[in-house]
Design an enzyme around this catalytic site. Structure first.
Site, PDB file in Angstrom:
ATOM      1  N   THR A 417       0.871  -1.172   0.000  1.00 60.76           N
ATOM      2  CA  THR A 417       0.000   0.000   0.000  1.00 60.76           C
ATOM      3  C   THR A 417       0.911   1.225   0.000  1.00 60.76           C
ATOM      4  OG1 THR A 417      -1.697  -1.228   1.201  1.00 60.76           O
ATOM      5  CG2 THR A 417      -1.937   1.161   1.177  1.00 60.76           C
ATOM      6  N   GLU A 437      -3.345  -4.248  -2.411  1.00 59.50           N
ATOM      7  CA  GLU A 437      -3.355  -5.194  -1.292  1.00 59.50           C
ATOM      8  C   GLU A 437      -1.946  -5.709  -1.032  1.00 59.50           C
ATOM      9  OE1 GLU A 437      -3.942  -7.596   1.879  1.00 59.50           O
ATOM     10  OE2 GLU A 437      -4.972  -5.807   1.242  1.00 59.50           O
ATOM     11  N   GLU A 456      -7.427  -7.929  -3.391  1.00 55.20           N
ATOM     12  CA  GLU A 456      -8.103  -7.257  -2.284  1.00 55.20           C
ATOM     13  C   GLU A 456      -9.153  -8.102  -1.595  1.00 55.20           C
ATOM     14  OE1 GLU A 456      -7.136  -4.467  -0.207  1.00 55.20           O
ATOM     15  OE2 GLU A 456      -6.749  -3.854  -2.259  1.00 55.20           O
ATOM     16  N   SER A 483      -8.152  -1.102   6.511  1.00 54.46           N
ATOM     17  CA  SER A 483      -7.547  -0.366   7.622  1.00 54.46           C
ATOM     18  C   SER A 483      -6.945   0.961   7.181  1.00 54.46           C
ATOM     19  CB  SER A 483      -6.452  -1.208   8.285  1.00 54.46           C
ATOM     20  OG  SER A 483      -7.005  -2.332   8.910  1.00 54.46           O
ATOM     21  N   GLY A 503       0.570  -0.428   5.353  1.00 54.05           N
ATOM     22  CA  GLY A 503       0.921  -1.389   6.392  1.00 54.05           C
ATOM     23  C   GLY A 503      -0.169  -2.332   6.831  1.00 54.05           C
ATOM     24  N   GLY A 504      -1.205  -2.590   6.000  1.00 51.83           N
ATOM     25  CA  GLY A 504      -2.271  -3.488   6.437  1.00 51.83           C
ATOM     26  C   GLY A 504      -2.934  -2.959   7.687  1.00 51.83           C
TER      27      GLY A 504
END
Length: 607
Positions: A417, A437, A456, A483, A503-504
């Protein structure tokens, strides 16, 4: 990603698939030297890549606004940072409109195809394992980035999409120098890319290895795609020849003969692409110590999770506590916020999200009773019940008690991301997080068009059984929970700070800790951003994820004495930010080291 530049080498692309990388001499146009911090006037930009930041600044100097600049940067990142973002993915854009004093958000998150019934993600009665699902057609959501860019420009930009795409077209055609970060990202994907003819032709050399550091990487396929869009608008992507190529790639993956990998085809259709819509939503708005925070609402969980974290923290004064004591409370507040996030948040078109209850100060007061100010929790926190604070009846959360195959961002530390922050001379601001993703998305380049597709749909949660309820379970047309957390901070109605990170699920904690560093600990923004990070997301024990630099701090030792444990996960996030200073200047900031370091620039530097 882009701190170091190298001279180009003359190589030839021997791949025969259209859109392959070509590496002839002479080399690319030299990029400006990157710097992670810049202060000045007239507008600013910060990204992970010096070329993307320079494109944004060029747009601003030519009279464009912050939205124009953000889209220009994003389209360049689709060339230079293709493993993190691009037109094969989606994102969330937060826009501050200075003249109106108003914040709007544009949700261009990917959606599940209409034919993606939940049962397609189960085999033999169990969820498909994450690894084979990532590299498949089943993981691809309908891309939203390009329509999001166009919608943002039509509503709030000052330049047409065709104009804003020109810097990216030039970079794709002229190429850029392969640096260590790009090389490493390719290396991580070598085994996947070798299994797809189009991906191997673009990202690997004739020896099947990544193009070496110092070579020149060009992407004529993506240059062609951008030119088609510049000429025909997003319609060619969502209804024309590119749409047909996307659908063919998803439903008939370009697997090379003899590949050992089993690649499941997807069910994306032309109707899914033609029916995609960008949603313009109000921001999630909360307050913290006199500041107003604007963030993304569902299907992003970032805005609500951060708001609840700070509502819980506000009862504790950083001035009366040691830094370790305050960080202890921050970690425990984050644990509680993530318990509620996991239980209640999903696509609001499918789930009744209790936003008012989660934002309620009374709910935070009740929820704070679960926060032990002395010791770290040794178990995962149970979700609270914000529903009475909605004005509705009490009810249990919908999170199932049975095990889940957690979304990809929960089960792996997604370091990809990217985040773009821009501002202009008129005071408009954009905080924009976009993604495909995982690193390299689903691994498939659309043949002839030069961009990777997203994976995703792995952001959905899969309960152990197909009929178990969960707010983030997959459904046709549904957007998976995210997130991504672009944030704008104001004080007395005036902008103070805009920021975000990749960073997820660690995006939320990275943004949260940066805000704590700046607003509570008083660190200058460049120090707040560079400081070592730690992330607690309601782990099943007392252990939080941490950067190695954090583990050597006195605060880490003090937290261990309070029962905390830590696991070293390497770098967390790659933040960019713009600070709006009291003297009218702005300070743009990017990472000094993480992901190779970023690039910050201003239109008119202050010497």
């Amino acid at each position: 990603m882009r701190r170091l530049l190298f001279s180009a080498s003359a190589s030839l692309c021997l791949g025969l698939v259209p859109g392959c990388a070509t590496l002839p001499a002479p080399g690319p146009t030299p990029a400006p030297l990157p710097s992670p911090t810049a202060t000045g006037r007239g507008g600013a930009a910060a990204t992970v890549d010096v070329r993307a930041t320079a494109a944004a600044i060029d747009i601003l100097r030519a009279g464009g606004n912050a939205v124009d600049a953000a889209v220009a940067a994003a389209s360049v990142l689709g060339v230079t940072d293709p493993y993190s973002c691009g037109i094969g993915g989606g994102g969330f854009m937060l826009v501050y409109l200075a003249r109106e004093g108003r914040v709007v958000t544009l949700d261009h998150r990917e959606t599940a195809p209409q034919a993606l019934e939940r049962s397609r993600l189960y085999e033999n009665g169990a969820p498909i394992p994450l690894e084979p699902l990532v590299t498949s057609g089943l993981s691809v959501g309908v891309p939203g980035s390009l329509l999001g860019w166009d919608e943002a420009l039509r509503r709030h930009g000052s330049r047409p999409l065709a104009t804003v795409l020109q810097p990216a077209i030039r970079v794709a055609e002229q190429g850029f120098d392969v640096d260590p970060t790009f090389f490493e990202q390719t290396r991580h994907n070598v085994e996947r890319f070798r299994d797809f003819s189009s991906s191997a032709a673009l990202f690997l050399g004739p020896d099947g290895q990544p193009w070496p550091v110092g070579s020149t990487f060009k992407n004529p396929g993506l240059a062609r795609t951008y030119r088609l869009v510049a000429q025909g608008g997003p319609r060619v992507f969502y209804r024309g020849e590119i749409a047909r190529a996307i659908v063919d790639t998803v439903t008939h993956p370009p697997v090379v003969p003899g590949a050992a990998r089993t690649v499941r085809p997807g069910v994306l259709s032309l109707e899914d692409l033609a029916g995609y819509e960008v949603h313009v939503r109000p921001p999630v708005t909360s307050s913290y110590r006199g500041y107003t925070l604007h963030g993304m609402g569902a299907p992003s969980s970032g805005g609500l999770a951060l708001a609840l974290t700070f509502n819980l923290l506000e009862a504790f004064s950083p001035a009366s506590l040691s830094r370790a004591d305050f960080l202890h409370r921050y970690l425990e507040a984050s644990r509680l916020a993530f318990a509620d996030r996991n239980a209640f948040l999903g696509d609001p078109a499918f789930v009744s999200v209790p936003e008012a209850g989660l934002l309620s100060r009374d709910y935070a007061t009740q929820r704070r009773s679960a926060l032990d100010g002395a010791r770290a929790s040794t178990l995962a926190a149970a979700p609270g019940n914000p529903l009475p604070f909605q004005g509705g009846a009490t009810a249990a959360p919908t999170s199932p008690a049975e095990p889940l195959r957690r979304a990809a961002e929960e089960t792996v530390l997604n370091k990809e991301t990217t985040h773009i922050t821009t501002s202009d001379a008129a005071g408009n601001i954009v905080a924009y997080t976009c993604t495909i993703e995982g690193e390299g998305g689903n691994g498939m380049v659309v043949p002839g068009y030069g961009f990777l597709l997203n994976n995703e749909l792995t952001d959905f949660d899969l309960p152990a059984t197909m009929d178990a309820p969960h707010p983030n379970a997959p459904a046709p047309g549904k957007r998976p929970r995210s997130s991504m957390s672009p944030v704008l901070v104001l004080e007395d109605g005036a902008p103070v700070l805009a920021l975000g990170s990749p960073g997820g699920s660690t995006i939320i904690t990275t943004v949260g800790q940066t805000l704590v560093n700046h607003l509570d600990f008083g660190m200058p923004i460049h120090e707040a951003l560079a400081a070592p990070r730690v992330s607690q997301r309601n782990s099943a024990n007392h252990v939080s994820q941490a950067e190695p630099e954090f583990l050597s701090t006195p605060e880490a030792a003090a937290l261990i004495a309070r029962g905390h444990g830590f696991t070293d996960v390497g770098p967390l996030g790659a933040t960019t930010a713009i600070r709006f200073n009291a003297d009218g200047t702005v300070t743009a900031v990017a990472e000094p080291r993480r992901r190779g370091g970023g690039s910050a620039m201003v239109v008119t530097p202050v010497k």
